[in-house]
Every structure is written in structure tokens, then in C-alpha cells.
Design an enzyme around this catalytic site. Structure first.
Site, PDB file in Angstrom:
ATOM      1  N   HIS A   1       0.828  -1.208   0.000  1.00  0.00           N
ATOM      2  CA  HIS A   1       0.000   0.000   0.000  1.00  0.00           C
ATOM      3  C   HIS A   1       0.864   1.260   0.000  1.00  0.00           C
ATOM      4  O   HIS A   1       0.456   2.307  -0.498  1.00  0.00           O
ATOM      5  CB  HIS A   1      -0.934   0.004   1.203  1.00  0.00           C
ATOM      6  CG  HIS A   1      -2.141  -0.851   0.975  1.00  0.00           C
ATOM      7  ND1 HIS A   1      -3.379  -0.582   1.503  1.00  0.00           N
ATOM      8  CD2 HIS A   1      -2.295  -1.988   0.247  1.00  0.00           C
ATOM      9  CE1 HIS A   1      -4.245  -1.521   1.120  1.00  0.00           C
ATOM     10  NE2 HIS A   1      -3.600  -2.376   0.366  1.00  0.00           N
TER      11      HIS A   1
ATOM     12  N   HIS B   1      -1.805 -12.464  -2.426  1.00  0.00           N
ATOM     13  CA  HIS B   1      -2.913 -13.146  -1.741  1.00  0.00           C
ATOM     14  C   HIS B   1      -2.616 -14.620  -1.462  1.00  0.00           C
ATOM     15  O   HIS B   1      -3.491 -15.340  -0.983  1.00  0.00           O
ATOM     16  CB  HIS B   1      -4.218 -12.939  -2.519  1.00  0.00           C
ATOM     17  CG  HIS B   1      -4.686 -11.524  -2.419  1.00  0.00           C
ATOM     18  ND1 HIS B   1      -5.807 -11.041  -3.039  1.00  0.00           N
ATOM     19  CD2 HIS B   1      -4.167 -10.449  -1.740  1.00  0.00           C
ATOM     20  CE1 HIS B   1      -5.959  -9.756  -2.767  1.00  0.00           C
ATOM     21  NE2 HIS B   1      -4.963  -9.379  -1.986  1.00  0.00           N
TER      22      HIS B   1
HETATM   23  C1  HEM Z   1      -5.192  -8.284   1.989  1.00  0.00           C
HETATM   24  C2  HEM Z   1      -7.485  -6.143  -1.678  1.00  0.00           C
HETATM   25  C3  HEM Z   1      -3.581  -6.694  -4.458  1.00  0.00           C
HETATM   26  C4  HEM Z   1      -1.147  -8.302  -0.613  1.00  0.00           C
HETATM   27  C5  HEM Z   1      -6.119  -7.633   1.246  1.00  0.00           C
HETATM   28  C6  HEM Z   1      -7.394  -7.220   1.722  1.00  0.00           C
HETATM   29  C7  HEM Z   1      -8.038  -6.614   0.710  1.00  0.00           C
HETATM   30  C8  HEM Z   1      -7.172  -6.635  -0.423  1.00  0.00           C
HETATM   31  C9  HEM Z   1      -9.428  -6.026   0.728  1.00  0.00           C
HETATM   32  C10 HEM Z   1      -7.927  -7.461   3.116  1.00  0.00           C
HETATM   33  C11 HEM Z   1      -7.451  -6.421   4.102  1.00  0.00           C
HETATM   34  C12 HEM Z   1      -7.937  -6.764   5.485  1.00  0.00           C
HETATM   35  O1  HEM Z   1      -9.148  -6.816   5.661  1.00  0.00           O
HETATM   36  O2  HEM Z   1      -7.095  -6.977   6.361  1.00  0.00           O
HETATM   37  C13 HEM Z   1      -6.657  -6.211  -2.765  1.00  0.00           C
HETATM   38  C14 HEM Z   1      -7.025  -5.841  -4.096  1.00  0.00           C
HETATM   39  C15 HEM Z   1      -5.936  -5.988  -4.881  1.00  0.00           C
HETATM   40  C16 HEM Z   1      -4.864  -6.457  -4.037  1.00  0.00           C
HETATM   41  C17 HEM Z   1      -8.401  -5.349  -4.509  1.00  0.00           C
HETATM   42  C18 HEM Z   1      -5.797  -5.754  -6.356  1.00  0.00           C
HETATM   43  C19 HEM Z   1      -6.681  -6.124  -7.228  1.00  0.00           C
HETATM   44  C20 HEM Z   1      -2.562  -7.073  -3.612  1.00  0.00           C
HETATM   45  C21 HEM Z   1      -1.179  -7.092  -3.975  1.00  0.00           C
HETATM   46  C22 HEM Z   1      -0.493  -7.522  -2.883  1.00  0.00           C
HETATM   47  C23 HEM Z   1      -1.454  -7.784  -1.848  1.00  0.00           C
HETATM   48  C24 HEM Z   1      -0.617  -6.673  -5.330  1.00  0.00           C
HETATM   49  C25 HEM Z   1       0.968  -7.719  -2.708  1.00  0.00           C
HETATM   50  C26 HEM Z   1       1.799  -8.021  -3.669  1.00  0.00           C
HETATM   51  C27 HEM Z   1      -2.075  -8.541   0.377  1.00  0.00           C
HETATM   52  C28 HEM Z   1      -1.785  -9.241   1.614  1.00  0.00           C
HETATM   53  C29 HEM Z   1      -2.939  -9.239   2.366  1.00  0.00           C
HETATM   54  C30 HEM Z   1      -3.919  -8.542   1.571  1.00  0.00           C
HETATM   55  C31 HEM Z   1      -0.438  -9.873   1.997  1.00  0.00           C
HETATM   56  C32 HEM Z   1      -3.153  -9.866   3.724  1.00  0.00           C
HETATM   57  C33 HEM Z   1      -2.956  -8.873   4.828  1.00  0.00           C
HETATM   58  C34 HEM Z   1      -3.105  -9.462   6.194  1.00  0.00           C
HETATM   59  O3  HEM Z   1      -3.118 -10.681   6.336  1.00  0.00           O
HETATM   60  O4  HEM Z   1      -3.203  -8.687   7.158  1.00  0.00           O
HETATM   61  N1  HEM Z   1      -6.014  -7.246  -0.064  1.00  0.00           N
HETATM   62  N2  HEM Z   1      -5.347  -6.584  -2.771  1.00  0.00           N
HETATM   63  N3  HEM Z   1      -2.695  -7.473  -2.324  1.00  0.00           N
HETATM   64  N4  HEM Z   1      -3.384  -8.159   0.377  1.00  0.00           N
HETATM   65 FE1  HEM Z   1      -4.367  -7.434  -1.212  1.00  0.00          FE
END
Ligand code: HEM
Length: 780
Positions: free
Chosen positions: A118, A291
């Protein structure tokens, strides 16, 4: 009542909030110059490096004087860092749960990856703004964006003790990205055995919110007032924005505007990731790789339980926001996005689980406990795959033994069902190694896209291979020209000017065109590399391709004959085109100053630029650097307010208000307009470097009237032909703040100050990209 007006801002018992009206409140359309004076030195402790020290001042200090000696540069601080000790400390912190914010699955790795992503993910190619290179996620508005929910905990609880320990040898901005790297390495295998990912340090922290970044105009979080119908009735996202809704990093996980339309969601992803310079391959690798880790948090409805974001939170929360009153408010009761669940059965391990499950099941819409739309395996899929007990194989993040169904977002399903993303996802599904490779590379790009050329990346973990998106410049395999060579080359340029082979204004224009592409936002562009002679810059309208071609051919011939001569006489020095175009511009300026009676002006010059090849240049990605307007050359382009664009370009070149003004005045009398137009050339002696522009602009006997084209103005004067001028010219005389600077250059006693300031501002622009002069650190 004698109170300080600022005390009235607070709302105490019975006291009314009275924010003082500002100039911008009274005249919202007035030109906003604040972006030229943001993040003042006064806002940070004196021992903390300021961005101007590590980029501009340190480079120009080599020729202009040690103006930055008050600060140790961040590069020097970083060179004293024990990076491996720091990496070990980060790893220990990631794997030690903090009672104030218990770690999911006992590992903060996923949270830290989300923080790094982010932080970096706000970058957009159009203006190079956003991104993680200033640590701006600690400051408003980003620290309070809805999409950044609970990332404050990652900074405060987990990273702050580390930042405290390492102090100024690691900036917040670097620490956040490094923590993301350590998180990935830690979950890719046994700590200590996994090869560190590529990492370059060198990000300098902002200490005040950035004023220059346009994040959109919607006054409400998550509003979308930024889409319009394009020419072909496509829905287009306003430029330069990189996100589809106010307060999101990119796209809405539930689908466009919350509508769970998978294919429409794919379009949004392609558009927004494309605006970060990512292709389809990189986009799929990033989302799938990201993810593979962690989970979403939506234990209950946010509107009922979650308090204000950090900037709006009560003072006793000490800058922490999103206080959650649902049960314990943390751990399994956490509410972040409102979506709930994990994508894989091993959320703290790098494996093939994401694509495995994405393709294994059919998915149906469902609601999280927080009320958000997400997707779970269909009943048919569950039954076909061994029933609920088998399919519910995702561990609970806090309760041992409890299992859940996997989930997907609408955006995740886009990777399977979009006709372009689908095959790429299949490829990664069948070749985990390819995904690993692609994810690592795309992650480095994501986190370093805004850092500029590799010479700005510090530390031992840099890529060895050249990467085209870093705009590589091959190292010189010859000695750099000496002072005698410089003098000799200047004489040859002067001879050519005297023989009318090339004009002063054409040389100035070419040098300006070459250097002024620099943008401090992502440190791209500039004269180094000599890319002005390559596609696409050589063909940009603003550069006057025909007259530019003439200058290029003159300089190429000069370069070749000089280098041939050196070769034939066993001399080791060679001149690069990139150096020569600046040297020729400097020579033209010295000659123009002589015409004004200043016989001994020397424009500082430091050789050492090298030439890139066309094959080193990503033509598409360079297109983003093309100026759509350039007030310095009175190039009006097609859209927008020219005067606002002048300020924007000045900011990209890190110019102060006086530097911007003096450059406009000097370039006008040097006749450096695009198209050689006479608009704003307010002098009877074009090509002579004096302060005539300012004297004539502020002449009280001239009456300015708009011309029919709606863009330019005619200045009727008692004697002589009328002048013509642009909005950019007139704003210098009409805006009170700019006029004050113009007056300082128009006075009877200002001619030498004008010349001195013009030369130093010009030199600054030509040196903006001289990162090769900065102290760097290479451990191996
Ligand atoms: C978690 C959306 C792309 C890494 C999340 C969450 C959302 C989200 C809504 C949940 C946040 C929460 O409730 O804690 C998206 C969308 C993406 C995207 C819409 C693009 C279409 C990415 C990318 C990465 C990433 C490019 C890293 C390369 C993560 C990780 C989590 C996460 C590691 C887990 C966080 C945790 O466990 O606390 N994402 N994300 N995301 N996202 Fe994404």
C-alpha cells in the site's frame, strides 16, 4: 478578545471552531504556489536528511558550493547501517506477537506485505507521483485512507521499536519496504536459508504532507466521481489518478463501485495496474503472490464498531485510529476491509495454494460477517471435493483447530475469468517456479518504480542484470573529458555559432529539452543518457523536431570528430552526446551573456554523463514523460491551464518560485520558445541574456488585451510594435506573489542578480539527474 486566532481552531467547552479564512478560501481559483515550497526544512529536526540534500543539493554542491553541508546525507547514514542485523531484527519482530495487536497465525508477515504494497502502490506513471519513496503513508491523507485501515498498527506496534533502534540510518520509507521483503523471505522458506530479495535503499522521509499530489476531488471517502465517458463511449478514469475510488489504493475488491461484476473488475485492475506501469503478467503475479499470504478482516460491520481514522481520532489515541469496539477489537475480532477469510490453506507459506484453490472450485457470492460481498466454493464444488470437512481447510488465524472455507474477492476471480488474465493464471498455476520468479521481479518493480535509476539504489542487494524499466545508462568505457577538452569543445561550438551553422536559441532549446524532462517524483528523465536523440523524445512536438534534428546532427558530428581525433592521437578521453548537448547549451548562454555586456560569465559544467542506446529505452514508458504543456517554452499543448502546468513542471524540477520565474524570464529573452514563436519574447534584442523581459512585462505604460484565440494577449505600448504574451507570461505580472519576484528582477540594480540567479537555476536543471555524483554504497 485578544486571543491568538489559531487557538480558536480547537473546539473546547462552549467554544466555536473558527478556522481562519485563507487566501485559498477567498479565491479558490488563484494559482497555488504552495507545491513549490512544501516540506520545509523547518519541519524536520536538523540531523534528519532533507530530500533536497540527497538529490539536488548534493549533486549541485559539487559545482555550486556545499549548500547541503549542514546535513549528513541519507546515503551516508545508510552506509553505516548493518543491514543484515536489521533484517534479523525485523524477522524477530515479525514472528513475535504483540499483545496490543496479536499476530494472525503468529506471523506479521502478511500485514507487513500489505503495508509495503500500500505504501508503494499509490505510484502512477503519468506524473511519477505517489509511491513509497517518501514514507508518506505515515502522514495524512494516506495514513487515514480507508484502504489503509489498521496499517497504523503495523507501523506503531511492530516497526517503531526497530526504527527507534536504528535511528537515522534507516528511513521509515526504506524500513517499510525492507520489512515487506523480509516478510516475503521469511514465508518463502527457513529464515537464514532463503536468498534475500532484491532491495535498494535510499528513500528519504517526508515530514509534512505532500501538497503536490492530486488524489481526486471527491469530498467523501470511497466516492467515485472520476469516471467519465470517453470518445468511444468507454468509461475512462480521470488522469493522473491511479485508483478508482477516493481513498483506495487501486480497485474495489468487491468489484467496481461494489458491484460484483468479475469482468468489469478485471478492466479496473488492468487500467489501474497499467497506470503503475505493470503489464498483465506482472499484475497477475503480484495479486496472486500477495494473496498467497494472510487474510482479510471483517469480523463485524465496520459502521457499527469502528471509530475514526488516525487523523480524526481523539488525541489520547496518540495517532492510532480505527478503534474497534467489537468484542476484543483485535485478533479474531479485527475489522479492517470488512471482507473476512483467507485465500489458501497455509497463509504464512509461499506455495501454490492460491491458484490451486482458485481453479479447483466454482465460486458463489456470499457475505462476510462485516456485510461485504466475497466468494466461497459452491455447494456442488464442496460436495464434489470431499464435502465441507475437506474443503474447509483454512486454519483460523487465532484459534487452533478451527477451520474455514477459503474465500476469494471479485478481483481474485478476475484473474481466472478475464480472457487475458486467465491463461497467465493457468501458466502460473502449472508452473509454480514461474510464479515465484515473476512475483519476485514484479515486487522489486512495485517497490522501486519511484526510485529512479539504479545509481540511486543503495545497499548490497541490488539486481545485477539491467532492467529496462530502470532506464539504464551504460557505464562509460573511456575517460571523462578534461577541463582542456571542455574548453576546446566550447571553442568549436562558438565557431559554429559564429558561422551560423547553429543558433544560440537552438542550442539553449535543445539543452533545455534534454534536461527539463526530469521529474523529482520518480527521478526519471533528465539529460543523462542523451535520450533526447532517441525515440520517443526526438519526435515530441514540444521539442520542435525539425530544429532539434539540426542541433543533434551538428552535435553528433562534433562528437564523432572529437572522439576520432582523440582516438587517432592515443588520448583516452571521449565526449558523450549527453555531456555535449549541455555543454553546448552552456556555451550559448555564456555567449548571450557576453552580448549583454557580461564578458566573464562561466556556466558551471561537470562532465560525466553517458549515452544510452535505443535498446536501453522503453519507448512506451517514456511517453509518460512527454510534456503536454511547457510554460518555460510557451508551449500550450492541448488541454488545461498553462499557468498551473508551469507550476507543476517547476515542482517536478524541484524549482523554487524565484528559480522558476528567473528561468522563464531568461528563456524568453534567449528566444527559446517552442516553434520559435515570439509570444512572450519581451525584448528588442532576442538572444541577449538580460532582464529586459521583466522590465517590459511590468512596464506600466503597456496595456494588455486578450486576443481572439482565447490563449494569448496583445500588449500595446506607446512606442514600438505591440508585444504578444501567453497566460504564463501575464500571470507572472498579475499574481501578487509572482509579481513580487518579477519586480526584484526588473529593478535598476538587479541585472547582475538576474544573471547570477538565471545561471544557477539553469545549472540546477542541468544537474538534476546527476546521481552519479552522489555518495553511494555498494557492499560488494
Ligand atoms: C489483503 C485487496 C492486491 C497483498 C487484502 C485485503 C483486501 C485486499 C481487501 C484485506 C485487508 C484486510 O481486511 O485486512 C486487494 C485488491 C488488490 C490487491 C483489490 C488488487 C486487485 C494485492 C497485492 C499484494 C497484496 C498486489 C501484494 C503483492 C495482500 C496481503 C494481504 C492482503 C499480503 C493480507 C494482509 C493481512 O493478512 O493482514 N487485499 N489486494 N494485495 N493483500 Fe491485497
Amino acid at each position: 478578545d485578544g486571543k491568538c486566532p489559531y487557538h480558536r481552531e480547537s473546539v473546547g467547552d462552549g467554544e466555536v471552531s473558527r478556522r481562519p479564512m485563507t487566501v485559498r478560501d477567498w479565491w479558490p481559483d488563484s494559482l497555488d504556489l504552495r507545491i513549490l515550497h512544501q516540506d520545509p526544512v523547518a519541519a524536520r529536526p536538523s540531523h534528519v536528511p532533507h530530500p533536497s540534500c540527497t538529490t539536488v543539493a548534493a549533486a549541485t554542491a559539487a559545482i555550486i558550493g556545499p549548500s547541503s553541508s549542514a546535513h549528513a546525507s541519507y546515503a551516508e547514514n545508510f552506509s553505516r547501517l548493518d543491514l543484515d542485523a536489521l533484517r534479523n531484527d525485523i524477522h524477530a519482530a515479525l514472528t513475535t506477537s504483540h499483545p496490543s495487536w496479536p499476530a494472525d497465525y503468529g506471523h506479521y508477515g502478511p500485514l507487513m506485505i500489505r503495508l509495503a504494497w500500500h505504501s508503494a502502490g499509490t505510484y502512477r506513471v503519468f506524473d511519477g507521483r505517489g509511491g513509497g519513496n517518501s514514507g508518506n503513508i505515515r502522514l495524512p491523507p494516506l495514513n487515514s485512507w480507508p484502504d489503509n485501515g489498521n496499517l497504523d498498527k503495523a507501523c506503531r506496534y511492530i516497526l517503531w521499536p526497530i526504527k527507534r533502534k536504528y535511528g537515522q540510518s534507516i528511513s521509515w520509507a526504506d524500513l517499510i519496504i525492507l520489512a515487506g521483503n523480509v516478510a516475503i523471505e521469511s514465508m518463502m522458506g527457513r529464515w537464514g536459508e532463503v536468498q534475500p530479495l532484491w532491495f535498494g535503499g535510499g528513500r528519504v522521509d517526508a515530514f509534512a504532507p505532500e501538497e503536490d499530489i492530486y488524489w481526486g476531488h471527491e469530498p467523501e471517502w470511497l466516492k467515485d466521481d472520476r469516471h467519465a465517458k470517453g470518445k468511444n463511449l468507454d468509461v475512462v478514469l480521470e488522469e493522473p489518478l491511479g485508483a478508482v475510488q477516493m481513498g483506495l489504493i487501486y480497485v474495489n475488491p468487491e468489484g467496481p463501485g461494489g458491484n460484483p461484476d468479475i469482468l468489469a473488475s478485471a478492466k479496473d485492475i488492468r487500467e489501474t495496474f497499467g497506470r503503475m506501469g505493470m503489464n498483465d503478467f506482472e499484475t497477475v503475479a503480484l495479486i496472486a503472490g500477495g494473496h498467497t499470504f494472510g487474510k482479510a478482516h471483517g469480523a463485524a460491520e465496520a459502521s457499527k464498531y469502528v471509530g475514526a481514522e488516525p487523523e480524526g481520532a481523539p488525541i489520547n489515541q496518540m495517532g492510532l485510529g480505527w478503534k474497534n469496539s467489537y468484542l476484543s477489537g483485535k485478533g479474531r475480532d479485527t475489522i479492517t476491509s470488512g471482507l473476512e477469510g483467507a485465500w489458501t490453506a497455509n497463509p504464512t507459506k509461499w506455495d501454490s495454494g492460491y491458484f490451486h484453490l482458485l481453479f479447483k472450485y466454482d465460486w458463489m457470492q456470499s457475505k462476510s460477517p462485516g456485510g461485504a460481498t466475497q466468494w466461497v466454493p459452491t455447494m456442488e464444488s464442496i460436495n464434489a471435493n470431499g464435502g465441507p470437512d475437506v474443503v474447509a481447510n483454512v486454519p483460523d488465524a487465532h484459534e487452533q483447530g478451527t477451520k474455514h472455507f477459503p474465500i476469494m474477492f471479485t478481483t481474485d476471480l478476475a484473474l481466472r475469468y478475464d480472457p487475458i488474465y486467465g491463461p497467465i493464471s493457468q501458466l502460473f498455476h502449472l508452473n509454480q517456479d514461474k510464479l515465484t520468479e515473476a512475483f519476485k521481479k514484479a515486487w522489486y518493480k512495485l517497490c522501486h518504480r519511484d526510485m529512479g535509476p539504479i545509481s540511486r539504489h543503495l545497499g548490497p542487494y541490488l539486481p545485477k542484470e539491467p532492467l529496462i524499466w530502470l532506464d539504464p545508462i551504460p557505464s562509460a568505457d573511456y575517460d571523462i573529458i578534461t577541463t582542456d577538452d571542455v574548453q576546446h569543445l566550447q571553442n568549436l561550438v562558438l565557431d559554429a555559432v559564429k558561422q551560423s551553422k547553429v543558433s544560440i536559441s537552438d542550442l539553449v532549446k535543445a539543452a533545455w529539452a534534454s534536461a527539463s524532462t526530469y521529474r523529482c517524483t520518480d527521478h526519471r528523465g533528465g539529460a543523462n543518457g542523451g535520450r533526447i536523440r532517441l525515440d520517443p523524445q526526438i519526435n515530441w512536438e514540444v521539442n520542435d523536431p525539425v530544429s532539434l534534428a539540426n542541433v543533434i546532427s551538428f552535435l553528433e558530428t562534433l562528437k564523432e570528430s572529437f572522439n576520432d581525433y582523440q582516438n587517432q592521437n592515443n588520448r583516452t578521453t571521449r565526449v558523450s552526446f549527453a555531456d555535449l548537448i549541455i555543454l553546448a547549451g552552456n556555451t550559448a548562454i555564456e555567449e548571450a551573456a557576453r552580448k549583454a555586456g557580461h564578458m566573464n560569465v562561466k556556466v558551471p559544467f561537470v562532465a560525466g554523463r553517458a549515452d544510452a542506446l535505443q535498446s536501453d529505452t522503453d519507448v512506451n514508458s517514456f511517453a509518460a514523460l512527454q510534456p503536454s504543456m511547457d510554460g518555460f517554452r510557451n508551449y500550450e499543448g492541448k488541454v488545461g491551464r498553462p499557468e498551473a502546468s508551469l507550476i507543476d513542471r517547476a515542482h517536478l524540477m524541484t524549482l523554487t518560485t524565484p528559480e522558476m520565474v528567473v528561468l522563464v524570464g531568461g528563456l524568453r529573452v534567449l528566444n527559446a520558445n517552442t516553434d520559435q514563436s515570439l509570444v512572450g519574447v519581451l525584448t528588442d534584442r532576442p538572444g541577449t541574456l538580460d532582464n529586459a523581459y521583466f522590465i517590459n512585462l511590468l512596464d506600466e505604460n503597456t496595456t494588455w488585451l486578450p486576443l481572439g484565440d482565447g490563449k494569448s494577449f496583445q500588449g500595446n505600448r506607446p512606442m514600438g510594435e505591440p508585444w504578444t504574451a501567453s497566460r504564463v507570461d501575464l500571470v507572472l505580472g498579475s499574481n501578487a506573489q509572482l509579481r513580487a519576484v518579477c519586480e526584484a528582477y526588473a529593478c535598476a540594480d538587479s541585472s547582475q542578480y538576474f544573471l547570477r540567479d538565471f545561471v544557477s537555476s539553469w545549472t540546477k536543471v542541468t544537474m538534476l539527474d546527476r546521481f552519479d555524483l552522489l555518495p553511494t554504497y555498494r557492499a560488494n
